[in-house]
Design an enzyme around this catalytic site. Structure first.
Site, PDB file in Angstrom:
ATOM      1  N   TYR A 157      -2.543 -25.463 -15.326  1.00 61.58           N
ATOM      2  CA  TYR A 157      -3.431 -25.960 -16.391  1.00 61.58           C
ATOM      3  C   TYR A 157      -4.130 -24.798 -17.101  1.00 61.58           C
ATOM      4  O   TYR A 157      -4.079 -24.670 -18.327  1.00 61.58           O
ATOM      5  CB  TYR A 157      -4.442 -26.889 -15.740  1.00 61.58           C
ATOM      6  CG  TYR A 157      -5.584 -27.358 -16.589  1.00 61.58           C
ATOM      7  CD1 TYR A 157      -5.394 -28.290 -17.608  1.00 61.58           C
ATOM      8  CD2 TYR A 157      -6.883 -26.904 -16.335  1.00 61.58           C
ATOM      9  CE1 TYR A 157      -6.468 -28.743 -18.361  1.00 61.58           C
ATOM     10  CE2 TYR A 157      -7.958 -27.366 -17.081  1.00 61.58           C
ATOM     11  CZ  TYR A 157      -7.743 -28.278 -18.089  1.00 61.58           C
ATOM     12  OH  TYR A 157      -8.811 -28.732 -18.833  1.00 61.58           O
ATOM     13  N   GLY A 222     -14.859 -26.877   2.846  1.00 61.61           N
ATOM     14  CA  GLY A 222     -16.255 -26.757   3.278  1.00 61.61           C
ATOM     15  C   GLY A 222     -17.284 -26.936   2.177  1.00 61.61           C
ATOM     16  O   GLY A 222     -18.486 -26.937   2.442  1.00 61.61           O
ATOM     17  N   ARG A 227     -20.321 -24.723  -8.912  1.00 60.76           N
ATOM     18  CA  ARG A 227     -20.069 -25.121 -10.299  1.00 60.76           C
ATOM     19  C   ARG A 227     -21.408 -25.271 -11.009  1.00 60.76           C
ATOM     20  O   ARG A 227     -22.437 -25.570 -10.381  1.00 60.76           O
ATOM     21  CB  ARG A 227     -19.330 -26.468 -10.362  1.00 60.76           C
ATOM     22  CG  ARG A 227     -17.920 -26.455  -9.800  1.00 60.76           C
ATOM     23  CD  ARG A 227     -16.964 -25.626 -10.624  1.00 60.76           C
ATOM     24  NE  ARG A 227     -15.581 -25.758 -10.189  1.00 60.76           N
ATOM     25  CZ  ARG A 227     -14.989 -24.973  -9.275  1.00 60.76           C
ATOM     26  NH1 ARG A 227     -15.682 -23.999  -8.687  1.00 60.76           N
ATOM     27  NH2 ARG A 227     -13.725 -25.157  -8.953  1.00 60.76           N
ATOM     28  N   SER A 322     -11.417 -21.902  -7.881  1.00 62.03           N
ATOM     29  CA  SER A 322     -12.379 -20.930  -8.421  1.00 62.03           C
ATOM     30  C   SER A 322     -13.609 -21.079  -7.549  1.00 62.03           C
ATOM     31  O   SER A 322     -14.107 -22.194  -7.370  1.00 62.03           O
ATOM     32  CB  SER A 322     -12.820 -21.302  -9.841  1.00 62.03           C
ATOM     33  OG  SER A 322     -11.735 -21.539 -10.671  1.00 62.03           O
TER      34      SER A 322
HETATM   35  N1  UDP Z   1     -14.054 -31.053  -4.621  1.00 63.10           N
HETATM   36  C1  UDP Z   1     -14.490 -31.503  -3.378  1.00 63.10           C
HETATM   37  N2  UDP Z   1     -14.320 -32.821  -3.066  1.00 63.10           N
HETATM   38  C2  UDP Z   1     -13.781 -33.730  -3.945  1.00 63.10           C
HETATM   39  C3  UDP Z   1     -13.364 -33.257  -5.215  1.00 63.10           C
HETATM   40  C4  UDP Z   1     -13.513 -31.906  -5.521  1.00 63.10           C
HETATM   41  O1  UDP Z   1     -14.995 -30.722  -2.560  1.00 63.10           O
HETATM   42  O2  UDP Z   1     -13.675 -34.895  -3.599  1.00 63.10           O
HETATM   43  C5  UDP Z   1     -14.262 -29.628  -4.988  1.00 63.10           C
HETATM   44  C6  UDP Z   1     -13.043 -28.893  -5.544  1.00 63.10           C
HETATM   45  O3  UDP Z   1     -12.254 -28.351  -4.507  1.00 63.10           O
HETATM   46  C7  UDP Z   1     -13.707 -27.803  -6.399  1.00 63.10           C
HETATM   47  C8  UDP Z   1     -14.955 -28.511  -6.942  1.00 63.10           C
HETATM   48  O4  UDP Z   1     -15.194 -29.610  -6.062  1.00 63.10           O
HETATM   49  O5  UDP Z   1     -14.114 -26.741  -5.587  1.00 63.10           O
HETATM   50  C9  UDP Z   1     -14.835 -29.026  -8.364  1.00 63.10           C
HETATM   51  O6  UDP Z   1     -13.662 -29.767  -8.454  1.00 63.10           O
HETATM   52  P1  UDP Z   1     -13.260 -30.649  -9.722  1.00 63.10           P
HETATM   53  O7  UDP Z   1     -12.038 -31.394  -9.339  1.00 63.10           O
HETATM   54  O8  UDP Z   1     -14.415 -31.449 -10.205  1.00 63.10           O
HETATM   55  O9  UDP Z   1     -12.867 -29.661 -10.894  1.00 63.10           O
HETATM   56  P2  UDP Z   1     -12.848 -28.081 -11.137  1.00 63.10           P
HETATM   57  O10 UDP Z   1     -14.239 -27.636 -11.411  1.00 63.10           O
HETATM   58  O11 UDP Z   1     -12.281 -27.417  -9.902  1.00 63.10           O
HETATM   59  O12 UDP Z   1     -11.968 -27.947 -12.323  1.00 63.10           O
END
Ligand code: UDP
Length: 364
Positions: A157, A222, A227, A322
Site C-alpha cells: 500500500y 504487545g 500513532r 511502523s
Molecule cells: N492494531 C492492534 N490491534 C488491532 C488492530 C490494530 O494492536 O485490533 C495495531 C496495529 O498493529 C498497528 C496499530 O494498531 O500497530 C494501528 O493499526 P491500524 O490498522 O489502525 O492502521 P495503521 O496505523 O497501522 O495504518
C-alpha cells in the site's frame, strides 16, 4: 459568509464521496457553502440522506473506468479519497491494493493535468514506511522514506501511494496538492466486522467492535506501536483551509509576487495529523475500555482485559509495522494557518459514542 463559500458556480468532484472522509466532506460542503458536488463511489450507505440533495449529482462508478475519469476531471477541483486502505488487505490482496492506489489515481492525475483541474490527492502517512520506535518528527520534505523487503507485503500500500505521489509531482501542468493523513478517526470510520464489512478494520473500529461484543481487545505485538490519532473533523478543517488558501485553484493565474507563490498550497505534500494525540496502542486500548465502561455505566473491571497477539498470527504472513508516526505539522500551520485542535479523549469519546449508537450492543 466568505464570498468564496457563497459562490454557487463552484462544483467540487469528490471521488470516494461515500467513504469515511468523503461523507464528512460532503456534509461540510453542503452545510457551510453554496457549492455543488459531483460525488463518485461504489457505495452510498453513509450518505443516503444526501442522495436527493439538489446541489449534488452522484455516480456509482470507480476509477477503473476511463470514461468516468474523464468526466471527473471536467470539474475544476477534484478531491480523490478513493483507495483500498485496510491494512489486513495489504498482505492478502497486494496486487489489487497496488492497482487501486497507483494505477487508478495515476490515470485521474493525467486527466486533471489535461483539463487543468486542481487535484487534491489523499495519500497516507504510511509513505514514511517502516519507522522505528525512536523515529522523531516526520517532516514532509526531509524525512527518509524506508520500506521493508518485498516479502513484507504490508508495504504494498505505502509503496503504491508513494509512487503515486512521485508520479503526480512529475506530471507537467498538473496543479496538485497531496494530503498525508495520520490515523484519522471519528464517526463512520471503517466497518463492524460481520455487520457491514468483513476482515480486520483499522484499530479504532476494531477495538470498538470488540468492546460492544464483550470480546478482549487484541494488542498486536504487545501494543507498543505509537500513532497520533486525528479527528476527522480536524481533517475537514484542514481541507477548508486548503480551499481558502488555494481559492479553489483560481488564484494561480492572477498571481504576481513570488513571495505569494511560496504561500500557495500547490505542488505540496502536507502531513495532516495531531502530534499532541500520540499514544501507544496499549494506551489506546486502556482509554477506550475506560470510556466504554463509562458510556455503558459499568465498572472497568467488567470489561475484558486486552490480549497480546503476534502480528503475523493476527494479520497473516507479510505483516510488518511502523512503530511510531509522529507528524511535523509546521508546514500546514505556516502555509495554511491550520492546526488540529481536538484532544485524544474527546476524539475517542465522540467516536465510541457514535459507534455504540450506530451498531448497538449485539449481545443485549
Ligand atoms: N492494531 C492492534 N490491534 C488491532 C488492530 C490494530 O494492536 O485490533 C495495531 C496495529 O498493529 C498497528 C496499530 O494498531 O500497530 C494501528 O493499526 P491500524 O490498522 O489502525 O492502521 P495503521 O496505523 O497501522 O495504518
Amino acid at each position: 459568509m466568505n464570498p468564496l463559500f457563497n459562490d454557487s458556480s463552484i462544483t467540487v468532484a469528490i471521488v470516494g464521496c461515500g467513504g469515511f472522509i468523503g461523507c464528512h466532506l460532503l456534509d461540510a460542503i453542503l452545510t457551510r457553502t453554496q457549492w455543488r458536488v459531483f460525488g463518485v463511489d461504489l457505495d452510498f450507505y453513509r450518505i443516503q440522506h444526501r442522495l436527493s440533495n439538489e446541489r449534488c449529482e452522484f455516480m456509482v462508478a470507480d476509477l477503473a473506468d476511463k470514461s468516468v475519469v474523464e468526466r471527473i476531471a471536467k470539474y475544476p477541483v477534484v478531491v480523490n479519497l478513493a483507495a483500498i486502505c485496510t491494512p489486513s488487505r495489504y498482505m492478502a490482496e497486494a496486487s489489487e491494493v497496488i492497482r487501486s492506489n497507483y494505477d487508478h489515481p495515476a490515470s485521474l492525475a493525467e486527466a486533471c493535468a489535461k483539463s487543468g483541474s486542481w487535484l487534491i490527492h489523499f495519500s497516507t502517512s504510511e509513505v514514511y514506511g517502516r519507522t522505528s520506535a525512536d523515529s522523531g518528527l516526520l517532516v514532509e520534505d526531509e524525512t527518509e522514506l524506508t520500506f521493508g523487503p518485498v516479502s513484507a507485503s504490508r508495504w504494498s500500500y505505502a509503496t503504491a501511494k508513494l509512487l503515486t505521489e512521485r508520479y503526480i509531482a512529475g506530471l507537467k501542468n498538473l496543479k496538485w496538492t497531496v494530503v498525508r493523513p495520520f490515523n484519522f478517526v471519528g464517526p463512520y470510520m471503517d466497518f463492524m466486522p460481520g455487520v457491514d464489512g468483513s476482515g480486520i478494520p483499522r484499530v479504532l473500529a476494531n477495538f470498538s467492535s470488540a468492546l460492544v461484543r464483550g470480546e478482549p481487545l487484541k494488542l498486536v505485538n504487545g501494543g507498543t506501536a505509537k500513532r497520533s490519532f486525528t479527528s476527522v473533523f480536524d481533517a475537514i478543517e484542514f481541507l477548508f483551509a486548503l480551499f481558502e488558501t488555494g481559492k479553489m485553484g483560481r488564484v494561480s493565474a492572477a498571481l504576481g509576487a513570488a513571495t505569494e507563490v511560496s504561500k500557495l498550497p500547490f505542488s505540496q505534500a502536507f502531513n495532516v495529523g495531531n502530534p499532541d494525540n500520540e499514544i501507544t496502542i496499549a494506551e489506546l486500548a486502556h482509554k477506550m475500555r475506560k470510556i466504554f465502561a463509562e458510556i455503558k455505566g459499568v465498572s472497568l473491571e467488567s470489561i475484558p482485559e486486552p490480549e497480546k497477539i503476534s502480528g503475523v498470527e493476527y494479520y497473516g504472513k507479510g505483516y510488518d509495522d511502523s512503530m511510531r508516526r509522529l507528524p511535523s505539522v509546521e508546514k500546514a500551520e505556516r502555509l495554511l494557518g491550520f492546526k488540529a485542535q481536538t484532544p485524544i479523549d474527546v476524539v475517542l469519546r465522540e467516536s465510541l459514542t457514535w459507534f455504540v449508537m450506530h451498531y448497538g450492543f449485539p449481545n443485549h
